[in-house]
Design an enzyme around this catalytic site. Structure first.
Site, PDB file in Angstrom:
ATOM      1  N   GLN A  23       0.799  -1.224   0.000  1.00  0.00           N
ATOM      2  CA  GLN A  23       0.000   0.000   0.000  1.00  0.00           C
ATOM      3  C   GLN A  23       0.832   1.275   0.000  1.00  0.00           C
ATOM      4  O   GLN A  23       0.336   2.330  -0.387  1.00  0.00           O
ATOM      5  CB  GLN A  23      -0.951  -0.002   1.200  1.00  0.00           C
ATOM      6  N   HIS A 123       1.035  -9.117   4.770  1.00  0.00           N
ATOM      7  CA  HIS A 123      -0.150  -8.284   4.597  1.00  0.00           C
ATOM      8  C   HIS A 123      -0.552  -8.362   3.118  1.00  0.00           C
ATOM      9  O   HIS A 123      -0.493  -7.377   2.391  1.00  0.00           O
ATOM     10  CB  HIS A 123       0.137  -6.851   5.055  1.00  0.00           C
ATOM     11  N   ASN A 167      -1.663 -10.559   8.644  1.00  0.00           N
ATOM     12  CA  ASN A 167      -2.711  -9.559   8.795  1.00  0.00           C
ATOM     13  C   ASN A 167      -3.990 -10.060   8.132  1.00  0.00           C
ATOM     14  O   ASN A 167      -4.004 -10.357   6.938  1.00  0.00           O
ATOM     15  CB  ASN A 167      -2.314  -8.249   8.116  1.00  0.00           C
ATOM     16  N   GLU A 168      -5.053 -10.183   8.909  1.00  0.00           N
ATOM     17  CA  GLU A 168      -6.391 -10.444   8.378  1.00  0.00           C
ATOM     18  C   GLU A 168      -6.452 -11.604   7.389  1.00  0.00           C
ATOM     19  O   GLU A 168      -6.773 -11.405   6.205  1.00  0.00           O
ATOM     20  CB  GLU A 168      -6.957  -9.181   7.724  1.00  0.00           C
ATOM     21  N   GLU A 366      -5.426  -1.834  13.984  1.00  0.00           N
ATOM     22  CA  GLU A 366      -5.879  -0.896  12.941  1.00  0.00           C
ATOM     23  C   GLU A 366      -7.237  -0.351  13.344  1.00  0.00           C
ATOM     24  O   GLU A 366      -8.118  -1.105  13.778  1.00  0.00           O
ATOM     25  CB  GLU A 366      -6.063  -1.574  11.569  1.00  0.00           C
ATOM     26  N   TRP A 412      -4.893   3.485  11.696  1.00  0.00           N
ATOM     27  CA  TRP A 412      -4.764   3.212  10.267  1.00  0.00           C
ATOM     28  C   TRP A 412      -5.213   4.456   9.534  1.00  0.00           C
ATOM     29  O   TRP A 412      -6.362   4.832   9.661  1.00  0.00           O
ATOM     30  CB  TRP A 412      -5.629   2.021   9.814  1.00  0.00           C
ATOM     31  N   GLU A 419      -5.437   1.904  -1.587  1.00  0.00           N
ATOM     32  CA  GLU A 419      -6.487   1.227  -0.823  1.00  0.00           C
ATOM     33  C   GLU A 419      -7.039   0.040  -1.623  1.00  0.00           C
ATOM     34  O   GLU A 419      -8.205  -0.003  -1.981  1.00  0.00           O
ATOM     35  CB  GLU A 419      -7.563   2.233  -0.418  1.00  0.00           C
ATOM     36  N   TRP A 420      -6.175  -0.927  -1.926  1.00  0.00           N
ATOM     37  CA  TRP A 420      -6.558  -2.199  -2.545  1.00  0.00           C
ATOM     38  C   TRP A 420      -7.492  -1.985  -3.733  1.00  0.00           C
ATOM     39  O   TRP A 420      -7.158  -1.195  -4.617  1.00  0.00           O
ATOM     40  CB  TRP A 420      -7.133  -3.132  -1.468  1.00  0.00           C
TER      41      TRP A 420
HETATM   42  C1  GBH Z   1      -7.982  -3.376   6.522  1.00  0.00           C
HETATM   43  O1  GBH Z   1      -8.897  -4.363   6.139  1.00  0.00           O
HETATM   44  C2  GBH Z   1      -6.657  -3.682   5.912  1.00  0.00           C
HETATM   45  O2  GBH Z   1      -5.828  -4.386   6.812  1.00  0.00           O
HETATM   46  C3  GBH Z   1      -5.928  -2.485   5.381  1.00  0.00           C
HETATM   47  O3  GBH Z   1      -4.881  -2.901   4.552  1.00  0.00           O
HETATM   48  C4  GBH Z   1      -6.887  -1.562   4.670  1.00  0.00           C
HETATM   49  O4  GBH Z   1      -6.229  -0.487   4.078  1.00  0.00           O
HETATM   50  C5  GBH Z   1      -7.882  -1.080   5.686  1.00  0.00           C
HETATM   51  O5  GBH Z   1      -8.532  -2.147   6.282  1.00  0.00           O
HETATM   52  C6  GBH Z   1      -8.952  -0.174   5.096  1.00  0.00           C
HETATM   53  O6  GBH Z   1      -9.741  -0.867   4.171  1.00  0.00           O
HETATM   54  O7  GBH Z   1     -17.013  -8.744   5.070  1.00  0.00           O
HETATM   55  O8  GBH Z   1     -17.151  -9.327   2.730  1.00  0.00           O
HETATM   56  O9  GBH Z   1     -18.624  -7.671   3.669  1.00  0.00           O
HETATM   57  C7  GBH Z   1     -10.244  -4.000   6.163  1.00  0.00           C
HETATM   58  C8  GBH Z   1     -11.164  -5.095   6.583  1.00  0.00           C
HETATM   59  C9  GBH Z   1     -12.784  -6.521   5.682  1.00  0.00           C
HETATM   60  C10 GBH Z   1     -13.349  -4.247   6.001  1.00  0.00           C
HETATM   61  C11 GBH Z   1     -13.874  -6.665   4.682  1.00  0.00           C
HETATM   62  C12 GBH Z   1     -14.491  -4.393   5.041  1.00  0.00           C
HETATM   63  C13 GBH Z   1     -16.074  -5.837   4.078  1.00  0.00           C
HETATM   64  C14 GBH Z   1     -16.113  -7.079   3.253  1.00  0.00           C
HETATM   65  N1  GBH Z   1     -12.276  -5.173   5.687  1.00  0.00           N
HETATM   66  N2  GBH Z   1     -14.958  -5.760   5.007  1.00  0.00           N
HETATM   67  S1  GBH Z   1     -17.310  -8.284   3.737  1.00  0.00           S
END
Ligand code: GBH
Length: 469
Positions: A23, A123, A167-168, A366, A412, A419-420
């Site tokens: 990122q 990540h 991470n996640e 975060e 964060w 942002e992905w």
């Molecule tokens: C984080 O993930 C990341 O670690 C980070 O890299 C990113 O920049 C930041 O958040 C902001 O987006 O459950 O299918 O309805 C975010 C976690 C998980 C939040 C998925 C939104 C919605 C999808 N995200 N969720 S779902």
């Protein structure tokens, strides 16, 4: 200052900000870095908004010293960043000394400024070479991760105290292989469950390998994303809808790590259990249960759900094989991402986690929000983000008051960044980045956060009084 009250945090509370390699770094071809699945994904048409990529991102690879100086100016005591696996191992297997040298320089720069580095090993930027040999679909990727973890620890372990494996894994497995919104863009629910298991196995193998090498003061952790569930009624059907979402989103990744195996109620619902079961081998669950020194909690927003009249109808939630409920639209006020701002859910989450696993210390790894910031004569008056941080820091404080063992908070993000799937359209930074000039500007929210960190307190009182002049 008026006679407003302040809420104090515990002595030794860890304060800081976080980023992730793909990122912010850019430098995608520097010093022998190999391609990651995100380079490949972002290069495909229609995957990332506006065709954006992380090829340059915040150019942090070249500007890290300037960024560390900004952290020092804000008085941030800790910085959570991730290591790019394909920078360190371009083929996913062989150490590239000039690649890891970047993190050597970064860690030394941080330590030179008195900032504690907190390393996240993964990540989401898997080396493309490993994806080509099966990625998270195959068990071998977990063993490759453990080797990579050992290699990074071998270089940075003399100076870094805090280590996070993944991470996640929820996002990496379910968004990467389940609905295809993230790299590598696969949409196969059964595969996503297998990928989830291989992520947890990677975490377990990595933990075991790192523990064997650790200095006594080192701490090892996993960072999970949680979304508390809200419903409009408390009848059996609503409770059932909430149970399903909570099971798949929150407990599926947490309970195995706590030694409780995959939640039985989730397995009972799983349409693709026949895909998951063969992936689980003897000894896996023991490895996955290697004790954590702390659990990283990423929180952004709750999810609202409601039951469907016909429980066999597929859910709109995008998680593998869920049925019988729908996710409802978020309710205002929303961030520019369209996410709710519901700080009470962060309190509830931390209190619930403490009850669920009282032995595990928690770190908010975060938390933050995207808003359409504008640069106005060298200043970003991001009052909505000041308010978001104030509310959520008060929520963390409330959880501590209620007994939750919260040891730290990492905002964060340090910088506006890639942002992905949303590309550069969502700005989460404490620091504004002009992506044409790479100019950094400290936002009002960063000044506010800096004063919280300096005083180890968050003010109560009106938002207007939080304004920084
Ligand atoms: C984080 O993930 C990341 O670690 C980070 O890299 C990113 O920049 C930041 O958040 C902001 O987006 O459950 O299918 O309805 C975010 C976690 C998980 C939040 C998925 C939104 C919605 C999808 N995200 N969720 S779902």
């Amino acid at each position: 200052m008026t006679n407003e009250q302040v809420l104090g945090f515990p002595q030794g509370f860890i304060w800081g900000a976080a980023t992730a390699s793909y990122q912010v770094e850019g430098g995608a071809k520097e010093d022998g870095r190999g391609p990651s699945i995100w380079d490949t994904f972002a290069a495909q048409e229609g995957k990332v908004l506006n065709g954006d990529t992380g090829e340059v991102a915040c150019d942090h690879f070249h500007r890290y010293a300037e960024d560390v100086a900004l952290m020092a100016e804000l008085g941030l005591p800790a910085y959570r960043f991730s290591v790019s696996w394909p920078r360190v191992m371009p083929d996913g297997r062989t150490l590239n000394p000039s690649g890891i040298a970047f993190y050597d320089r970064l860690v030394d720069e941080l330590l030179g400024r008195g900032i504690s580095p907190m390393v996240t090993l993964y990540h989401w930027d898997l080396p493309q070479a490993l994806e080509d040999s099966g990625g998270w679909r195959v068990r071998d990727t977990a063993a490759r991760f453990a080797d990579y973890a050992v290699a990074v620890h071998g270089v940075l372990g003399d100076r870094v105290r805090d280590w996070t494996t993944l991470n996640e894994p929820f996002c990496s497995a379910f968004l990467g292989y389940g609905n295809g919104v993230h790299a590598p863009g696969i949409a196969e629910p059964g595969t996503a469950l297998v990928a989830a298991h291989h992520h947890l196995l990677a975490h377990g193998q990595g933990m075991a390998a790192l523990r064997a090498l650790a200095r006594p003061d080192q701490r090892f952790s996993l960072v999970l994303n949680f979304s508390p569930v809200l419903t409009d009624a408390d009848d059996a059907a609503h409770r059932e809808a909430a149970r399903k979402f909570d099971g798949m989103h929150n407990r599926m990744f947490l309970d195995p790590v706590l030694g409780r195996g995959y939640p039985q109620d989730v397995l009972a619902d799983l349409e693709h259990l026949n895909a998951l079961e063969p992936a689980i081998r003897e000894g896996d669950m023991e490895l996955i249960t290697t004790p954590l020194d702390w659990l990283g909690v990423n929180y952004y927003a709750p999810t609202r759900v409601a039951p469907l009249p016909d429980v066999s109808v597929p859910s709109n939630c995008g998680l593998p094989g869920m049925r019988g409920f729908n996710v409802l639209p978020p309710r205002g006020p929303l961030t520019s991402f369209g996410w709710e701002q519901t700080p009470g859910s962060l309190t509830d989450l931390l209190v619930w986690l403490h009850e669920h696993c009282p032995e595990v210390p928690l770190v908010v790894a975060e938390n933050g929000a995207a808003f359409p910031d504008t640069l106005d004569n060298g200043r970003v008056r991001d009052s909505q983000r000041v308010r978001y941080f104030a509310d959520h820091l008060r929520a963390v404080h409330a959880a501590i008051e209620r007994g939750a063992d919260v040891r730290g908070y990492l905002a964060w993000s340090l910088l506006d960044n890639f942002e992905w799937a949303m590309g550069y359209t969502q700005r989460f930074g404490l620091i504004h980045v002009d992506f044409d000039t790479q100019q950094r500007t400290i936002k009002d929210s960063a000044r506010f956060y800096s004063s919280v960190v300096e005083n180890n307190t968050v003010p109560t009182g009106d938002y207007a009084e939080l304004a920084v002049d």
